[in-house]
Scaffold this active site. Structure first.
Site, short mmCIF file in Angstrom:
data_model
loop_
_atom_site.label_atom_id
_atom_site.label_comp_id
_atom_site.label_asym_id
_atom_site.label_seq_id
_atom_site.Cartn_x
_atom_site.Cartn_y
_atom_site.Cartn_z
N GLN A 51 0.82 -1.22 0.00
CA GLN A 51 0.00 0.00 0.00
C GLN A 51 0.85 1.27 0.00
O GLN A 51 0.34 2.36 -0.27
CB GLN A 51 -0.93 0.03 1.21
CG GLN A 51 -2.03 -1.02 1.13
CD GLN A 51 -2.99 -0.87 2.28
OE1 GLN A 51 -2.73 -1.36 3.37
NE2 GLN A 51 -4.09 -0.18 2.05
N CYS A 89 -10.63 0.11 3.23
CA CYS A 89 -9.21 -0.05 2.94
C CYS A 89 -8.70 1.30 2.43
O CYS A 89 -9.35 1.93 1.59
CB CYS A 89 -9.05 -1.12 1.86
SG CYS A 89 -7.33 -1.39 1.38
NI NI Z 1 -6.39 -2.58 3.04
#
Ligand code: NI
Length: 164
Positions: A51, A89
């Site tokens: 991420q 998320c």
């Molecule tokens: Ni996530």
């Protein structure tokens, strides 16, 4: 410490399989600190390496009980009991998906000092750990829903991106 840039879907790095971390050196410790800072800044409760564009097996979590860093995390056991709850998320802004997760898990790995740890987690902590570990295999919450909803969510994400 520095803030890292969060990769947003459909960034290809979110689909990569991450590599084991061989040594918890200064670079990794700094990465863990930066990931926590980035997570807090965005009011997230968890963040995984890909991420922030790093394809390494590292996750950070804070569900309100203090920061938790796990390196090379592994789920050793899962309870038979599952919960089916909404998740978000940071890489999928404004998307919420009901995801089935084990209520309790036993997880192992290394802490931010490189020391081996193994513990039982339940509830939101267990859920956050399972969500973040999925990221290390390139798995996102939109993969956990039915086909029709997946198509709708992807459209929503792509349209949103266009308008940004
Ligand atoms: Ni996530």
């Amino acid at each position: 410490m520095s803030l890292l840039k969060i990769k947003i879907y459909p960034s290809s790095v979110l689909r990569k399989r991450c590599e084991e971390i061989k040594e918890v050196n200064e670079e990794i410790k700094e990465l863990a600190r930066d990931m926590l800072e980035t997570m807090y800044k965005h009011q997230g409760i968890g963040l995984a390496g890909p991420q922030v564009g790093v394809t390494k097996r590292i996750i950070v979590i804070d569900v309100g009980k203090g920061p938790l860093v796990l390196i090379n995390p592994r789920i050793e056991e899962k309870s038979k009991e599952n919960d089916y709850l909404l998740e978000g998320c940071l890489s999928l802004p404004k998307i919420y998906v009901k995801v089935k997760r084990a209520r309790e898990i036993v997880v192992s790995g290394l802490d931010e000092q490189g020391q081996p740890v193994k513990f039982k987690a339940r509830g939101l902590t267990a859920r956050a750990i399972q969500h973040e570990i999925d990221h290390l295999s390139g798995v996102l919450i939109i993969d956990k829903t039915n086909f029709l909803r997946k198509v709708l969510l992807k459209l929503k994400l792509l349209l949103k991106r266009k308008n940004d």
